[in-house]
Design a protein around this motif. Structure first.
Motif, PDB file in Angstrom:
ATOM      1  N   LYS A 353      -2.867  -0.261  -9.360  1.00  0.00           N
ATOM      2  CA  LYS A 353      -2.161   0.873  -8.758  1.00  0.00           C
ATOM      3  C   LYS A 353      -2.890   1.440  -7.544  1.00  0.00           C
ATOM      4  O   LYS A 353      -2.270   2.075  -6.682  1.00  0.00           O
ATOM      5  N   PHE A 354      -4.194   1.231  -7.485  1.00  0.00           N
ATOM      6  CA  PHE A 354      -4.958   1.796  -6.367  1.00  0.00           C
ATOM      7  C   PHE A 354      -4.494   1.241  -5.025  1.00  0.00           C
ATOM      8  O   PHE A 354      -4.487   1.950  -4.017  1.00  0.00           O
ATOM      9  N   TRP A 355      -4.102  -0.036  -4.987  1.00  0.00           N
ATOM     10  CA  TRP A 355      -3.881  -0.715  -3.716  1.00  0.00           C
ATOM     11  C   TRP A 355      -2.554  -0.338  -3.066  1.00  0.00           C
ATOM     12  O   TRP A 355      -1.632  -1.140  -2.928  1.00  0.00           O
ATOM     13  N   GLN A 356      -2.487   0.917  -2.668  1.00  0.00           N
ATOM     14  CA  GLN A 356      -1.400   1.434  -1.847  1.00  0.00           C
ATOM     15  C   GLN A 356      -2.010   1.902  -0.529  1.00  0.00           C
ATOM     16  O   GLN A 356      -3.146   2.384  -0.489  1.00  0.00           O
ATOM     17  N   GLU A 357      -1.269   1.761   0.539  1.00  0.00           N
ATOM     18  CA  GLU A 357      -1.833   2.035   1.862  1.00  0.00           C
ATOM     19  C   GLU A 357      -2.383   3.455   1.970  1.00  0.00           C
ATOM     20  O   GLU A 357      -3.506   3.657   2.453  1.00  0.00           O
ATOM     21  N   ASP A 358      -1.629   4.456   1.506  1.00  0.00           N
ATOM     22  CA  ASP A 358      -2.102   5.843   1.597  1.00  0.00           C
ATOM     23  C   ASP A 358      -3.384   6.046   0.800  1.00  0.00           C
ATOM     24  O   ASP A 358      -4.307   6.747   1.245  1.00  0.00           O
TER      25      ASP A 358
END
Length: 471
Positions: A353-358
């Protein structure tokens, strides 16, 4: 009669004769045929290899090989007896015998039904010198794609130091004639995990060995004529004219950004007249790991960039916190991806879940408050704005840079236009990631020479994974 210069011919028994077929190069194939009526074997040049072309045999006690390793990788070559039109007995007795240059016999391993690779001892000290030369001879004389699966067990057992890592044979300038070869080679080794401490006991993945002695060749900058240069955005090259060696700390972002990446680097550090032996790592060198795992483009790029950027804490020893993740102490330089892995230990869902651009930009902004962030191969501090700009640039470039398996177009380009059928090319890996590259690169997998280093030292899990890849 035309002169035959191949060392393979020098090992033929007196019963063998040469038949001149014109002015052909040494790279052309040899083919033998047996005459039952005359009891002799004739070796002809310029014909394709047959399934039997690796062995020339008169009887069970008189076998001479034309190459240390058979041409057909799936079926063991069948030796014929003098005056016989059929196989010379069972598969055990008909298997080719190893070259006399080997200190110990080369063992053929049937990893699955009908699938063979060849085991070679390069970690035993008494055998290292002779077997190292035989290994290099096999690699350098084979113009089809090759695979070497290195011995991870030996490397891990010895704390992952250079002296037990991937074995890269080299020879000093001027020593080729002493080794029985008048053709100097230049050796390239591409690997994203290269470290340049350069000693046998230094942490690292490059076991650089002298073909003449078997001794380790130190490759730190300033040692043995090694000098360091930068190439492209992130790549570091350590090379020596004295040892005719080019060690490349490759970078997957550079490989994705420029189709000419590998080809241009080779052209810069090699002379057009030279024969090349190119050892190429796979994961994070010519294959983008995250793409293989099915992640989308933005996540792939963010993960790759975070793996190649490191935090230099100032001062060292602070507590890093992030909403929803474990807090950790940061005492030393670590990559941004390593920080995320430590903070999500044993929680795969949180890591995914961490790997989001924001999230990534917020995290980068946060860690910049605790020190400098640099590329692992860089010297200048990075800013949030600079990283964002580079990310946008890669987002425009990368979609056309990879195939569906995450293999870079720059690999296919250099192999097809520079290396194929001209130079020796060896995929060198500790794992089983090489097979998808070979299947994507060559039409006939049976042309691939596959050598396993010290297979008898591997643990059961590695042996099983190795066999399973061929199922």
């Amino acid at each position: 009669m035309g002169q035959v210069t191949s060392r393979c011919m020098e090992r033929l028994p007196k019963i063998c004769q040469r038949k001149d077929t014109g002015n052909l190069t040494d790279a052309q194939a040899f083919q033998w045929r047996s005459s039952a009526s005359e009891g002799e074997i004739t070796v002809e040049r310029g014909k394709p290899n047959s399934a039997h072309s690796a062995v020339i045999a008169r009887d069970d006690d008189d076998i001479t090989e034309t190459t240390p390793f058979p041409i057909d990788r799936r079926r063991p070559p069948i030796a014929r007896r003098e005056g016989s039109n059929g196989p010379s007995g069972s598969s055990a007795s008909s298997a080719p015998r190893p070259s006399s240059g080997l200190a110990q016999p080369l063992h053929r391993i049937e990893v699955t039904a009908g699938r063979y690779v060849y085991n070679l001892d390069l970690h035993g000290k008494p055998e290292r010198g002779q077997n190292l030369r035989s290994y290099f001879q096999a690699c350098s004389e084979h113009r089809k794609l090759q695979v070497t699966t290195s011995c991870f067990a030996a490397w891990r057992k010895n704390k992952k130091v250079n002296g037990f890592a991937k074995i890269i044979p080299v020879a000093k300038e001027g020593s080729w004639s002493e080794l029985g070869d008048t053709r100097p080679f230049r050796v390239f080794f591409f690997d994203d995990n290269l470290e340049f401490g350069g000693k046998e006991t230094s942490p690292g993945i490059c076991n650089l060995r002298d073909l003449a002695t078997g001794h380790f060749v130190e490759f730190a900058e300033g040692q043995n004529d090694f000098v360091q240069e930068r190439f492209a955005r992130h790549t570091i090259v350590q090379h020596s004219k004295l040892w005719r060696a080019v060690l490349v700390k490759a970078n997957i972002l550079d490989a994705m950004e420029d189709k000419e990446y590998f080809a241009s680097l080779i052209a810069k550090f090699a002379d057009p007249s030279e024969m090349l032996v190119v050892f190429m790592d796979v994961n994070a060198t010519i294959v983008c790991n995250d793409t293989v795992q099915g992640k989308d483009l933005a996540v792939t790029l963010l993960g790759t960039m975070f793996e190649l950027m490191e935090l230099r804490p100032s001062p060292p020893g602070f507590t890093l916190t992030w909403t929803g993740l474990n807090e950790i102490r940061v005492e030393k330089i670590q990559t941004l991806k390593a920080l995320i892995k430590n903070m999500t230990a044993d929680d795969h869902e949180a890591y995914t879940k961490f790997w989001q651009e924001d999230n990534c930009w917020s995290f980068l902004s946060h860690v910049l408050e605790h020190g400098e962030v640099r590329w692992v191969t860089g010297t200048e501090p990075m800013t949030l704005a600079a990283v964002k700009d580079l990310f946008s640039s890669y987002m425009r470039t990368v979609p056309s840079a990879l195939d569906r398996d995450g293999i870079t177009n720059s690999w296919f380009h250099v192999y097809t236009n520079t290396l194929k059928d001209r130079h020796a090319t060896i995929l060198n890996s500790f794992g089983v990631d090489t097979r998808k590259v070979t299947l994507a690169t060559v039409k006939d997998e049976m042309d691939v020479l596959h050598i396993a280093i010290n297979h008898d030292m591997w643990d059961e899990r590695d042996v099983k994974k190795f066999s399973d890849q061929f199922q």
